[in-house]
Motif scaffolding. Structure first.
Motif, PDB file in Angstrom:
ATOM      1  N   TYR A  95       0.818  -1.212   0.000  1.00 18.61           N
ATOM      2  CA  TYR A  95       0.000   0.000   0.000  1.00 18.61           C
ATOM      3  C   TYR A  95       0.854   1.265   0.000  1.00 18.61           C
ATOM      4  O   TYR A  95       0.483   2.281  -0.588  1.00 18.61           O
ATOM      5  CB  TYR A  95      -0.933  -0.023   1.225  1.00 18.61           C
ATOM      6  CG  TYR A  95      -1.888   1.146   1.257  1.00 18.61           C
ATOM      7  CD1 TYR A  95      -2.912   1.248   0.331  1.00 18.61           C
ATOM      8  CD2 TYR A  95      -1.741   2.161   2.205  1.00 18.61           C
ATOM      9  CE1 TYR A  95      -3.780   2.330   0.345  1.00 18.61           C
ATOM     10  CE2 TYR A  95      -2.610   3.244   2.231  1.00 18.61           C
ATOM     11  CZ  TYR A  95      -3.632   3.325   1.296  1.00 18.61           C
ATOM     12  OH  TYR A  95      -4.482   4.387   1.302  1.00 18.61           O
ATOM     13  N   ALA A  96       2.011   1.186   0.651  1.00 16.44           N
ATOM     14  CA  ALA A  96       2.894   2.350   0.747  1.00 16.44           C
ATOM     15  C   ALA A  96       3.340   2.870  -0.625  1.00 16.44           C
ATOM     16  O   ALA A  96       3.723   4.034  -0.764  1.00 16.44           O
ATOM     17  CB  ALA A  96       4.127   2.008   1.595  1.00 16.44           C
ATOM     18  N   GLU A  97       3.243   2.011  -1.648  1.00 14.64           N
ATOM     19  CA  GLU A  97       3.669   2.399  -2.996  1.00 14.64           C
ATOM     20  C   GLU A  97       2.576   3.099  -3.787  1.00 14.64           C
ATOM     21  O   GLU A  97       2.776   3.483  -4.944  1.00 14.64           O
ATOM     22  CB  GLU A  97       4.089   1.147  -3.792  1.00 14.64           C
ATOM     23  CG  GLU A  97       5.232   0.364  -3.188  1.00 14.64           C
ATOM     24  CD  GLU A  97       6.543   1.129  -3.286  1.00 14.64           C
ATOM     25  OE1 GLU A  97       6.792   1.750  -4.333  1.00 14.64           O
ATOM     26  OE2 GLU A  97       7.304   1.116  -2.290  1.00 14.64           O
ATOM     27  N   MET A  98       1.387   3.224  -3.195  1.00 16.49           N
ATOM     28  CA  MET A  98       0.223   3.628  -3.993  1.00 16.49           C
ATOM     29  C   MET A  98       0.397   4.958  -4.723  1.00 16.49           C
ATOM     30  O   MET A  98       0.087   5.073  -5.897  1.00 16.49           O
ATOM     31  CB  MET A  98      -1.063   3.589  -3.163  1.00 16.49           C
ATOM     32  CG  MET A  98      -1.178   4.564  -2.025  1.00 16.49           C
ATOM     33  SD  MET A  98      -2.057   6.071  -2.534  1.00 16.49           S
ATOM     34  CE  MET A  98      -3.727   5.681  -2.082  1.00 16.49           C
ATOM     35  N   ARG A  99       0.942   5.937  -4.037  1.00 16.90           N
ATOM     36  CA  ARG A  99       1.051   7.267  -4.631  1.00 16.90           C
ATOM     37  C   ARG A  99       1.931   7.270  -5.890  1.00 16.90           C
ATOM     38  O   ARG A  99       1.564   7.802  -6.926  1.00 16.90           O
ATOM     39  CB  ARG A  99       1.610   8.233  -3.579  1.00 16.90           C
ATOM     40  CG  ARG A  99       1.595   9.666  -4.047  1.00 16.90           C
ATOM     41  CD  ARG A  99       0.823  10.512  -3.086  1.00 16.90           C
ATOM     42  NE  ARG A  99       0.662  11.868  -3.572  1.00 16.90           N
ATOM     43  CZ  ARG A  99       0.266  12.873  -2.828  1.00 16.90           C
ATOM     44  NH1 ARG A  99      -0.016  12.677  -1.564  1.00 16.90           N
ATOM     45  NH2 ARG A  99       0.134  14.076  -3.330  1.00 16.90           N
ATOM     46  N   ARG A 100       3.087   6.644  -5.766  1.00 19.76           N
ATOM     47  CA  ARG A 100       4.025   6.588  -6.891  1.00 19.76           C
ATOM     48  C   ARG A 100       3.389   5.849  -8.077  1.00 19.76           C
ATOM     49  O   ARG A 100       3.409   6.324  -9.217  1.00 19.76           O
ATOM     50  CB  ARG A 100       5.308   5.864  -6.442  1.00 19.76           C
ATOM     51  CG  ARG A 100       6.353   5.725  -7.540  1.00 19.76           C
ATOM     52  CD  ARG A 100       7.555   4.890  -7.088  1.00 19.76           C
ATOM     53  NE  ARG A 100       7.197   3.529  -6.663  1.00 19.76           N
ATOM     54  CZ  ARG A 100       6.906   2.540  -7.500  1.00 19.76           C
ATOM     55  NH1 ARG A 100       6.900   2.735  -8.796  1.00 19.76           N
ATOM     56  NH2 ARG A 100       6.602   1.339  -7.038  1.00 19.76           N
ATOM     57  N   VAL A 101       2.767   4.690  -7.793  1.00 23.65           N
ATOM     58  CA  VAL A 101       2.193   3.867  -8.861  1.00 23.65           C
ATOM     59  C   VAL A 101       1.045   4.604  -9.557  1.00 23.65           C
ATOM     60  O   VAL A 101       0.925   4.582 -10.778  1.00 23.65           O
ATOM     61  CB  VAL A 101       1.730   2.501  -8.303  1.00 23.65           C
ATOM     62  CG1 VAL A 101       1.011   1.689  -9.368  1.00 23.65           C
ATOM     63  CG2 VAL A 101       2.917   1.726  -7.741  1.00 23.65           C
ATOM     64  N   ILE A 102       0.216   5.269  -8.761  1.00 22.03           N
ATOM     65  CA  ILE A 102      -0.924   6.007  -9.339  1.00 22.03           C
ATOM     66  C   ILE A 102      -0.433   7.057 -10.339  1.00 22.03           C
ATOM     67  O   ILE A 102      -0.982   7.199 -11.431  1.00 22.03           O
ATOM     68  CB  ILE A 102      -1.773   6.649  -8.215  1.00 22.03           C
ATOM     69  CG1 ILE A 102      -2.622   5.570  -7.547  1.00 22.03           C
ATOM     70  CG2 ILE A 102      -2.643   7.793  -8.744  1.00 22.03           C
ATOM     71  CD1 ILE A 102      -3.349   6.022  -6.297  1.00 22.03           C
ATOM     72  N   GLU A 103       0.635   7.756  -9.953  1.00 27.17           N
ATOM     73  CA  GLU A 103       1.169   8.768 -10.863  1.00 27.17           C
ATOM     74  C   GLU A 103       1.789   8.139 -12.105  1.00 27.17           C
ATOM     75  O   GLU A 103       1.527   8.559 -13.227  1.00 27.17           O
ATOM     76  CB  GLU A 103       2.200   9.639 -10.134  1.00 27.17           C
ATOM     77  CG  GLU A 103       1.502  10.682  -9.268  1.00 27.17           C
ATOM     78  CD  GLU A 103       2.443  11.381  -8.290  1.00 27.17           C
ATOM     79  OE1 GLU A 103       3.675  11.388  -8.534  1.00 27.17           O
ATOM     80  OE2 GLU A 103       1.940  11.904  -7.266  1.00 27.17           O
ATOM     81  N   GLU A 104       2.598   7.110 -11.909  1.00 24.64           N
ATOM     82  CA  GLU A 104       3.282   6.481 -13.042  1.00 24.64           C
ATOM     83  C   GLU A 104       2.319   5.847 -14.034  1.00 24.64           C
ATOM     84  O   GLU A 104       2.538   5.872 -15.233  1.00 24.64           O
ATOM     85  CB  GLU A 104       4.256   5.403 -12.534  1.00 24.64           C
ATOM     86  CG  GLU A 104       5.515   5.996 -11.949  1.00 24.64           C
ATOM     87  CD  GLU A 104       6.453   4.919 -11.391  1.00 24.64           C
ATOM     88  OE1 GLU A 104       7.405   5.291 -10.712  1.00 24.64           O
ATOM     89  OE2 GLU A 104       6.193   3.707 -11.628  1.00 24.64           O
ATOM     90  N   GLU A 105       1.252   5.259 -13.509  1.00 22.46           N
ATOM     91  CA  GLU A 105       0.336   4.514 -14.376  1.00 22.46           C
ATOM     92  C   GLU A 105      -0.832   5.375 -14.875  1.00 22.46           C
ATOM     93  O   GLU A 105      -1.656   4.904 -15.649  1.00 22.46           O
ATOM     94  CB  GLU A 105      -0.229   3.295 -13.623  1.00 22.46           C
ATOM     95  CG  GLU A 105       0.819   2.291 -13.164  1.00 22.46           C
ATOM     96  CD  GLU A 105       1.200   1.307 -14.272  1.00 22.46           C
ATOM     97  OE1 GLU A 105       0.650   1.398 -15.387  1.00 22.46           O
ATOM     98  OE2 GLU A 105       2.053   0.446 -13.992  1.00 22.46           O
TER      99      GLU A 105
END
Lengths: 216, 216
Positions: free
Chosen positions: B143-153
């Motif tokens: 879950y901690a990765e959510m922000r980065r992944v949301i932006e990248e994807e």
């Protein structure tokens, strides 16, 4: 008109009204769980996406509960709507077909119990799934037993969480067993006799609709 | 009015129209998969529970496709509706929160792909679930990765398949990450800023509605 229905009229509510009342009930039930005692039409509107004017019109029969500036009394409104939807004090038994991931999620959900429904049986054809406990006290039974169990348990709703390829067969068997409401989570377009109601639920359709508003 | 929308008007479709078009599209897509080339307004009515007169009115802008006695051309209608709903030729990325049974069922469903949606990321906080493959090529991320992944994807929709107790926190984090559509499968009533749309989907609400017609 809703008021008349509450007073015991045998008239059927129009489709749209029944659908909206169900939505209000869901929000009110959750508000109650969260300890809320009143709710405004504006809040109901935000949670249901029905406009506040329509909500006030639908609930105008409950005038004594809806005080300007205070909102509706949650408890009173819940019992009134349950009475109108004829779910008050009754328990409706559901049989679930398919013990895959979706089936397990449905069987394990508490949301049904809140509204007087109960999943009393789960069926699958997969020998690896038969006997599996999907909820304390509820085990997957062989599909071959469905007819007997439906009769014994007084099942009124069949929920299909099976692959599309077998959904029609299960629907046919449910119809033969006397079930008149089928809730279809598969993508199949089912053929049933006119006296049987099929409701197809699809997360993708709701998402399409939500996205439309995002994209425009 | 629908015709005008198809011709590139920037006007927003009324809520009810967009909802009905989404339902027609779902049935038409499935009909296409089943090899059907035409469909009548009567059949569309049976599968969508919208009355045939309303359907003919909604689709009157597509007059050339709807031949009396033959029905609508499935392919032509699918592409017209997609154009109106602005889903034609686009791909919308979804992030899913919660890799429990419901989350797994959603991630594994093919229904999204049919309509131009794609679950590009699944998040959970449970260390036992992280790394699990929910679909070929799609693994659960922390879950901690959510922000980065949301932006990248380029995620535009967040789907909550988490317990009610944590739904508000996930919604807050989604809002902070810039996501403007939240699809809520939990029972929680979410508080979000006005520019964010929350859609709550509940099988129990649909069932209540179906049962109402059975019980009356």
């Amino acid at each position: 008109m809703i008021e008349r229905a509450a007073q015991g009229s045998r008239e059927r509510l129009p489709l749209g009204v029944a659908a909206r009342l169900s939505r209000y009930l869901q929000v009110l039930t959750q508000a109650k769980k969260m300890g809320r005692s009143t709710i405004s039409s504006q809040e109901l509107a935000e949670y249901t996406h029905v406009n506040p004017t329509q909500i006030r019109r639908d609930l105008s029969g409950f005038g004594k509960f809806g005080k300007r500036g205070v909102g509706y009394n949650v408890d009173a409104l819940v019992s009134q709507i349950r009475k109108i939807l004829r779910t008050a004090g009754r328990r409706h038994n559901i049989a679930l077909f398919g013990a895959g991931r979706l089936g397990q999620a449905i069987a394990g959900s508490e949301i049904f119990a809140d509204h007087g429904f109960r999943v009393v049986a789960v069926f699958d054809v997969d020998p690896d799934k038969i006997g599996m406990e999907v909820r304390p006290g509820l085990r997957v039974q062989p599909y071959a037993e469905m007819r007997r169990v439906i009769e014994e348990e007084g099942v009124v709703v069949g929920v299909l969480a099976v692959p599309s390829s077998v959904a029609q067969q299960v629907a046919d068997d449910l119809v033969a067993a006397g079930v008149r409401i089928i809730f279809n989570y598969s993508e199949a377009l089912l053929q049933v006799p006119p006296e049987v109601t099929v409701h197809t639920s699809s997360p993708a359709v709701d998402l399409l609709y939500a996205l439309y508003f995002y994209l425009t």
